[in-house]
Design a protein around this motif. Structure first.
Motif, short mmCIF file in Angstrom:
data_model
loop_
_atom_site.label_atom_id
_atom_site.label_comp_id
_atom_site.label_asym_id
_atom_site.label_seq_id
_atom_site.Cartn_x
_atom_site.Cartn_y
_atom_site.Cartn_z
N ALA A 108 4.34 5.05 3.09
CA ALA A 108 4.23 5.89 1.89
C ALA A 108 5.13 7.11 2.02
O ALA A 108 5.85 7.46 1.07
CB ALA A 108 2.78 6.31 1.68
N GLU A 109 5.10 7.75 3.17
CA GLU A 109 5.93 8.94 3.36
C GLU A 109 7.42 8.57 3.31
O GLU A 109 8.23 9.31 2.75
CB GLU A 109 5.60 9.60 4.71
CG GLU A 109 4.36 10.44 4.68
CD GLU A 109 4.50 11.64 3.74
OE1 GLU A 109 4.28 11.45 2.53
OE2 GLU A 109 4.83 12.74 4.19
N THR A 110 7.76 7.42 3.90
CA THR A 110 9.16 6.99 3.88
C THR A 110 9.62 6.73 2.45
O THR A 110 10.70 7.19 2.04
CB THR A 110 9.31 5.69 4.70
OG1 THR A 110 8.80 5.93 6.02
CG2 THR A 110 10.75 5.27 4.81
N ILE A 111 8.82 6.02 1.68
CA ILE A 111 9.21 5.69 0.31
C ILE A 111 9.28 6.95 -0.54
O ILE A 111 10.19 7.12 -1.36
CB ILE A 111 8.24 4.66 -0.30
CG1 ILE A 111 8.37 3.32 0.43
CG2 ILE A 111 8.52 4.47 -1.79
CD1 ILE A 111 7.44 2.25 -0.07
N ARG A 112 8.33 7.86 -0.33
CA ARG A 112 8.37 9.11 -1.09
C ARG A 112 9.68 9.84 -0.82
O ARG A 112 10.35 10.31 -1.75
CB ARG A 112 7.20 10.01 -0.71
CG ARG A 112 7.19 11.34 -1.45
CD ARG A 112 6.11 12.27 -0.94
NE ARG A 112 6.28 12.60 0.46
CZ ARG A 112 7.08 13.57 0.91
NH1 ARG A 112 7.77 14.29 0.06
NH2 ARG A 112 7.19 13.80 2.20
N ALA A 113 10.07 9.92 0.45
CA ALA A 113 11.33 10.59 0.78
C ALA A 113 12.50 9.88 0.09
O ALA A 113 13.43 10.52 -0.41
CB ALA A 113 11.53 10.62 2.29
N ALA A 165 15.95 3.91 -4.31
CA ALA A 165 15.14 4.47 -3.23
C ALA A 165 14.99 3.45 -2.11
O ALA A 165 15.11 3.79 -0.92
CB ALA A 165 13.77 4.89 -3.76
N PHE A 166 14.77 2.16 -2.48
CA PHE A 166 14.56 1.15 -1.44
C PHE A 166 15.82 0.95 -0.61
O PHE A 166 15.76 0.74 0.59
CB PHE A 166 14.07 -0.16 -2.05
CG PHE A 166 12.58 -0.24 -2.03
CD1 PHE A 166 11.92 -0.57 -0.85
CD2 PHE A 166 11.83 0.04 -3.15
CE1 PHE A 166 10.55 -0.61 -0.80
CE2 PHE A 166 10.44 0.00 -3.12
CZ PHE A 166 9.80 -0.32 -1.94
N ARG A 167 16.97 1.04 -1.28
CA ARG A 167 18.21 0.94 -0.52
C ARG A 167 18.30 2.04 0.53
O ARG A 167 18.71 1.82 1.65
CB ARG A 167 19.39 1.06 -1.49
CG ARG A 167 20.48 0.09 -1.20
CD ARG A 167 21.30 -0.12 -2.41
NE ARG A 167 20.62 -1.03 -3.35
CZ ARG A 167 21.27 -1.78 -4.21
NH1 ARG A 167 22.59 -1.73 -4.25
NH2 ARG A 167 20.63 -2.59 -5.00
N GLY A 169 0.82 -1.21 0.00
CA GLY A 169 0.00 0.00 0.00
C GLY A 169 0.86 1.26 0.00
O GLY A 169 0.56 2.22 -0.71
N GLY A 170 1.94 1.23 0.79
CA GLY A 170 2.81 2.40 0.89
C GLY A 170 3.44 2.75 -0.44
O GLY A 170 3.55 3.93 -0.80
N LEU A 171 3.84 1.71 -1.19
CA LEU A 171 4.44 1.96 -2.50
C LEU A 171 3.42 2.62 -3.43
O LEU A 171 3.71 3.62 -4.09
CB LEU A 171 4.95 0.64 -3.10
CG LEU A 171 5.58 0.75 -4.49
CD1 LEU A 171 6.76 1.70 -4.46
CD2 LEU A 171 6.02 -0.63 -4.98
N VAL A 172 2.19 2.08 -3.42
CA VAL A 172 1.15 2.64 -4.29
C VAL A 172 0.86 4.10 -3.90
O VAL A 172 0.82 5.00 -4.75
CB VAL A 172 -0.14 1.79 -4.20
CG1 VAL A 172 -1.28 2.49 -4.92
CG2 VAL A 172 0.10 0.41 -4.79
N VAL A 173 0.67 4.33 -2.59
CA VAL A 173 0.33 5.69 -2.14
C VAL A 173 1.49 6.66 -2.41
O VAL A 173 1.27 7.80 -2.81
CB VAL A 173 -0.07 5.68 -0.65
CG1 VAL A 173 -0.29 7.10 -0.14
CG2 VAL A 173 -1.32 4.85 -0.44
N ALA A 174 2.73 6.18 -2.23
CA ALA A 174 3.88 7.05 -2.50
C ALA A 174 3.92 7.45 -3.97
O ALA A 174 4.14 8.63 -4.30
CB ALA A 174 5.18 6.34 -2.12
N LEU A 175 3.67 6.48 -4.86
CA LEU A 175 3.68 6.79 -6.29
C LEU A 175 2.52 7.74 -6.64
O LEU A 175 2.68 8.64 -7.48
CB LEU A 175 3.60 5.51 -7.13
CG LEU A 175 4.85 4.63 -7.06
CD1 LEU A 175 4.65 3.32 -7.81
CD2 LEU A 175 6.06 5.37 -7.62
#
Lengths: 284, 265
Positions: free
Chosen positions: A166-171, A203-205, A94-100
Motif C-alpha cells: 500500500a505504501e509503495t503504490i501510494r508513493a 504508477a504501476f510502471r 489489498g495494497g491497491l485498496v489500502v493505497a486508494l
C-alpha cells in the motif's frame, strides 16, 4: 576528475604517516597493492586451515544431496513458490485498496488505511502467522481459513504485504505529475476514470522495481510456514531442509534448500535492479 | 438552466464570466472579472506573470474552483453546484503549457483514450477520428510514437489533436508555446491559426504578440487580477489606452530595450 597539480611539493603536502613524502599516484598504487596482498593472504590461510573433508562431509555430502531430489523441487520449491504467489496476490489486491483509501478525500478511509499500515508494519511477521494459525481457530471455533495451509500462509503473508505494498503504490501514485490528472479531467474523465485509466498504469510502471523486491521478501518470509503445523506435502523449502537435516544428521539439506531460495531470489533482485536502472535512464 | 430568464443560446456568448473572484488562501488572484467570448471569436489574454491569466482560464473549466462569481460555457453554468462538470468539460478543450500527454500511450492512444472512455466511441471510430485529428495537426506519420519520442512542438500538436477529437465547442490554450524551443513555436501557432480560421471559439493565454495581433479578434490585458482593458487586437497591441498596457507591451516586444531602461532607473 580535476587535473592534479604538477607541483610535487603541493601534492605531497597533506600526506601523513606511512606514505608521507610520496607523490599521490604512487601512494594510491601502493595502498591498492596492500589491500590485494591482504586479501590473498586471507584466502591462503583459510584454504590451509580449513578441514576440507569434514566440511564436505557435513555441508555438501553427495549421497544426501542426491536423496533430496526430486522432492525438494517438486514439494519444497513448489510450495515456497505457491505461498509466495498467493501472499503477493493478496498483498497486491489489498495494497491497491489500502493505497486508494489512504489517498481518499473521505477522512475515515484515510484513518483506517493509516491505522492498518502502521499496525501491520509494526508487528513481527511471525506473530501474524501465529495469529492466523492459532488465534483465528481459537477465537472462532469451527471456522476454517479456506485453502488449508496455502490459505493460512497466503493470508498471513498477504496481511503483512498489504501494508508494505500500500505504501509503495501510494508513493507511485503521488509520483505521477499533477498535470496528468488535470489533462484527464479536462477531457471529461471522472476522478475514478482518470485514476484507473491514466494514473494507475503510470504508477504501476514506477513501482514495478520495489514490487519485485517485495516478492523477494515474501519468498524468504514464506519460511515462517514452519510454524503453522503442516503436512509432509505442504512443506516448503525451509521446513523441508530442516526435517531432512534432522533425519540424515547432516547439514547438506539446509545448504541445498538455501541454494533453492537463491535460484528464485537472485534473478528477481537482478531483474529489479535492471528495471530500476532502465527507469532512471528512461523517459521524463 | 434558464434562471437568467433568457433562453440558453439565444444571446449567450460561448463563454460568459461575471463577477469572478478567486483566492488561494489570503492571496486574491482574481479580483472581479467580467468577460465574454462570443461563438467563433478568438480572444488572447496577455499580461505579466502572476496577473491571474492562467487562473482565469482554469476557472472556465473548473480546474480551479472560483471563490465567487459565475462562469457559463455554451449555455451551461459551470459554477452551478449541481452541474455535471464532466459533461461540461467534454465540450471544452484545454491545451496546457506543459502538454501533459499521457506518457504510457502512443500519439494515437492519447487522442483516442478519452473518446473511448468518456464518449464511449468504439475502437474503430475512435481511432479513425484520432487519425483524422493527428493529420489535421500535421502528425499523420507519428501515430505510433510515444510522447518521449516526440519533440515539444509535436507533443503540443498531439495535445491539440487530443482536445479536438472530443469535438469541443470552445478551446482554451494556457501559454501553449511557452515551454517550446523558439524554432518549434511556429508549427504550433500554425495549427492554432488554422483552427481560428475554421471558426473555432478560442481563449488563448499567450506571450506571442504577433499571434495575438494577426489571429485574435480581441485582446484583453490583465494585471493584478483584473482585466485592465480589452479591445480590437491590432489596436490593443499597437496603441493601447492604458499606461500599464503600454509598459507591458514595450517590455514584451523589445526585451533588450526594457532591460536597458530598467538598468537606468
Amino acid at each position: 576528475m580535476t587535473v592534479e597539480p604538477v607541483d610535487a611539493a603541493a601534492s605531497r603536502g597533506p600526506a601523513r604517516g606511512l606514505f608521507a613524502g610520496m607523490p599521490r599516484r604512487r601512494r594510491r598504487r601502493l595502498s591498492l597493492g596492500a589491500q590485494y596482498t591482504l586479501f590473498a593472504a586471507a584466502v591462503v590461510v583459510v584454504a590451509l586451515l580449513a578441514d576440507w573433508p569434514t566440511l564436505r562431509e557435513n555441508f555438501a555430502k553427495q549421497e544426501v544431496a542426491e536423496q533430496l531430489f526430486p522432492d525438494i523441487i517438486t514439494v519444497g520449491l513448489r510450495n515456497t513458490a505457491v505461498y509466495t504467489a498467493v501472499g503477493f496476490g493478496l498483498g497486491l489486491a489489498g495494497g491497491l485498496v489500502v493505497a486508494l483509501m489512504r489517498l481518499s478525500t473521505a477522512a475515515p478511509y484515510r484513518w483506517l488505511a493509516t491505522a492498518y499500515i502502521e499496525v501491520f508494519r509494526g508487528l513481527p511477521l511471525l506473530l501474524i502467522f501465529i495469529f492466523v494459525a492459532v488465534g483465528v481457530p481459537l477465537a472462532f471455533p469451527g471456522t476454517e481459513i479456506p485453502g488449508g495451509a496455502v490459505g493460512q500462509a497466503g493470508l498471513a503473508l498477504g496481511l503483512a504485504a498489504t501494508a508494505y505494498i500500500a505504501e509503495t503504490i501510494r508513493a507511485g501514485i503521488e509520483a505521477v505529475p499533477r498535470g496528468q490528472v488535470e489533462a484527464a479531467r479536462s477531457l471529461g474523465m471522472s476522478q475514478g476514470r482518470a485514476m484507473w485509466t491514466i494514473i494507475l498504469p503510470q504508477a504501476f510502471r514506477i513501482v514495478i522495481p520495489p514490487l519485485t523486491n517485495q516478492v523477494v521478501l515474501l519468498c524468504k518470509d514464506s519460511s515462517l510456514v514452519l510454524f503453522l503445523g503442516i503436512t509432509l506435502e505442504q512443506r516448503e523449502l525451509t521446513k523441508f531442509g530442516r526435517d531432512l537435516a534432522g533425519q540424515k544428521g547432516n547439514t547438506t539439506p539446509i545448504i541445498v534448500a538455501g541454494i533453492c531460495y537463491l535460484i528464485i531470489t537472485i534473478p528477481l533482485s537482478l531483474l529489479a535492479r535492471r528495471l530500476e536502472a532502465r527507469q532512471r535512464r528512461g523517459q521524463r | 438552466m434558464t434562471r437568467t430568464g433568457e433562453p440558453a443560446g439565444a444571446d449567450a456568448g460561448a463563454i460568459e464570466i461575471s463577477g469572478l473572484h478567486k483566492s488561494f488562501g489570503a492571496n486574491e488572484v482574481l479580483r472581479g472579472i467580467d468577460f465574454r467570448v462570443d461563438a467563433g471569436e478568438v480572444v488572447c489574454v496577455i499580461g505579466p506573470s502572476g496577473s491571474g491569466k492562467s487562473t482565469l482560464l482554469r476557472c472556465v473549466n473548473l480546474l480551479e474552483e472560483p471563490s465567487a462569481g459565475t462562469v457559463r460555457v455554451a449555455g451551461a453554468e459551470v459554477t452551478d453546484p449541481d452541474v455535471d462538470i464532466d459533461a461540461v468539460r467534454r465540450r471544452i478543450g484545454m491545451v496546457f503549457q506543459s502538454f501533459n500527454l499521457f506518457p504510457h500511450l502512443t500519439a494515437l492512444g492519447n487522442v483516442a483514450v478519452a473518446q473511448r472512455k468518456v464518449l464511449r466511441r468504439g475502437k474503430r471510430d475512435a481511432e479513425r477520428i484520432a487519425r483524422e485529428n493527428l493529420e489535421r495537426v500535421g502528425l499523420a506519420d507519428k501515430v505510433g510514437a510515444y510522447p518521449a519520442q516526440l519533440s515539444g512542438g509535436q507533443q503540443q500538436r498531439v495535445a491539440i489533436a487530443r482536445a479536438l477529437a472530443m469535438g469541443p465547442e470552445v478551446m482554451l490554450f494556457d501559454e501553449p508555446t511557452s515551454a517550446l524551443d523558439p524554432e518549434l513555436v511556429g508549427d504550433v501557432l500554425g495549427v492554432m491559426r488554422g483552427l481560428a480560421e475554421a471558426g473555432m471559439t478560442m481563449l488563448v493565454v499567450t506571450h506571442e504578440m504577433s499571434f495575438a495581433r494577426e489571429v485574435a479578434d480581441r485582446v484583453a490585458f490583465m494585471d493584478g487580477g483584473v482585466i485592465v482593458e480589452q479591445g480590437e487586437a491590432a489596436r490593443m497591441v499597437t496603441d493601447p489606452d492604458h499606461e500599464r498596457t503600454r509598459e507591458f507591451l514595450s517590455r514584451v516586444l523589445d526585451p533588450a530595450a526594457a532591460r536597458v531602461q530598467g538598468g537606468e532607473r
